[in-house]
Design a protein around this motif. Structure first.
Motif, PDB file in Angstrom:
ATOM      1  N   SER A 109      -2.615  -8.825  27.171  1.00 16.57           N
ATOM      2  CA  SER A 109      -3.684  -9.066  26.198  1.00 16.57           C
ATOM      3  C   SER A 109      -3.781  -7.946  25.160  1.00 16.57           C
ATOM      4  O   SER A 109      -4.380  -8.131  24.099  1.00 16.57           O
ATOM      5  CB  SER A 109      -5.032  -9.217  26.917  1.00 16.57           C
TER       6      SER A 109
ATOM      7  N   ARG B 232      -4.730 -14.477  19.318  1.00 16.40           N
ATOM      8  CA  ARG B 232      -5.664 -14.247  20.427  1.00 16.40           C
ATOM      9  C   ARG B 232      -6.683 -15.387  20.530  1.00 16.40           C
ATOM     10  O   ARG B 232      -7.203 -15.660  21.613  1.00 16.40           O
ATOM     11  CB  ARG B 232      -6.357 -12.896  20.257  1.00 16.40           C
TER      12      ARG B 232
ATOM     13  N   ASN C  72      -5.339 -14.041  26.680  1.00 18.50           N
ATOM     14  CA  ASN C  72      -4.698 -13.305  27.768  1.00 18.50           C
ATOM     15  C   ASN C  72      -3.221 -13.017  27.519  1.00 18.50           C
ATOM     16  O   ASN C  72      -2.683 -12.021  28.015  1.00 18.50           O
ATOM     17  CB  ASN C  72      -4.842 -14.084  29.085  1.00 18.50           C
TER      18      ASN C  72
END
Length: 254
Positions: free
Chosen positions: A193, A231, A236
């Motif tokens: 991430s 994102r 993740n």
């Protein structure tokens, strides 16, 4: 396309390209020759450093580089003599030459003997949602010993608005575990991430066509914009979409 349609389209492309067949034509094949963690991360770092230009040339020259390091990069980094460094003089890939390679070996020795290795150094300076500060600090440490001024250009600095494509690609290799055997996922102290997409001409052009990126330059500001968009699709594992963008651009001429 709606956001859901775009995500579905890109997820399908990730599945298509994020598989072992990808390794055959990609520079990531070089660190896949090794099993020792330190060999993987050093060979990966050196290969990523010269990953610009023709991919066949990158792979050919990266293989030559490993041969110069006796196909034991960690042992060479730790135990080399000045005479050993002389054998690197003939190396050249575009503007990266034997002097640069020798400097990199010295700097890597410094990192492993004084800073507990590459993973520890990148982890030390990571923020919760980005590794761009880590890249900046890594470059400072990499060149804190006496060094050739010319060699500094071979490590980008995102805090100077660079997209730092090659080092972000390297971090993807080390941090992301894709469960398909392409990316290594051997740096467990960092999270996928935190990664940023390796932004280059191909991925940038595809991202613009898909509405993921509006900025025209492939720089640090564009990287932040693209990271934010990716994102939103997967917080993740945002850089899995690097496979989709790259594949669409290089293999499909999207």
């Amino acid at each position: 396309m709606t956001k859901n349609e775009l995500k579905e389209f890109l997820d399908e492309k990730v599945i298509l390209y994020n598989n072992p067949k990808f390794i055959e034509s990609d520079p990531i094949q070089i660190p896949h020759q090794f099993t020792l963690k330190e060999d993987i991360e050093i060979s990966g770092f050196l290969t990523a450093t010269i990953s610009w230009g023709n991919r066949k040339s990158i792979i050919k020259n990266a293989k030559s580089m490993m041969e110069l390091l006796d196909n034991s990069p960690y042992d060479f980094v730790i135990n080399h003599s000045e005479k050993d460094l002389e054998s690197l003089n003939a190396f050249v890939h575009r503007t990266f030459n034997g002097d640069d390679l020798s400097q990199f070996i010295k700097s890597l020795n410094h990192i492993y003997t004084q800073h507990s290795g590459l993973e520890m150094l990148f982890s030390k300076y990571a923020s919760t949602d980005s590794l761009q500060p880590s890249i900046h600090e890594f470059k400072n440490v990499f060149f804190e010993n006496p060094h050739l001024q010319r060699t500094q250009k071979h490590i980008s600095d995102p805090l100077k608005n660079s997209a730092a494509k090659r080092i972000n690609m390297y971090l993807r290799w080390m941090v992301r575990n894709d469960n398909t055997g392409v990316d290594f996922g051997i740096w467990n102290s960092l999270s996928p991430s935190q990664l940023s997409c390796p932004l280059d001409v191909h991925s940038g052009n595809v991202a613009r066509k898909l509405g993921l990126l509006s900025r025209k330059q492939n720089d640090g500001k564009a990287l932040l914009e693209l990271d934010t968009a990716l994102r939103a699709l997967d917080e993740n594992d945002p850089v899995k979409y690097d496979f989709a963008l790259f594949g669409l651009g290089v293999f499909e001429g999207f």
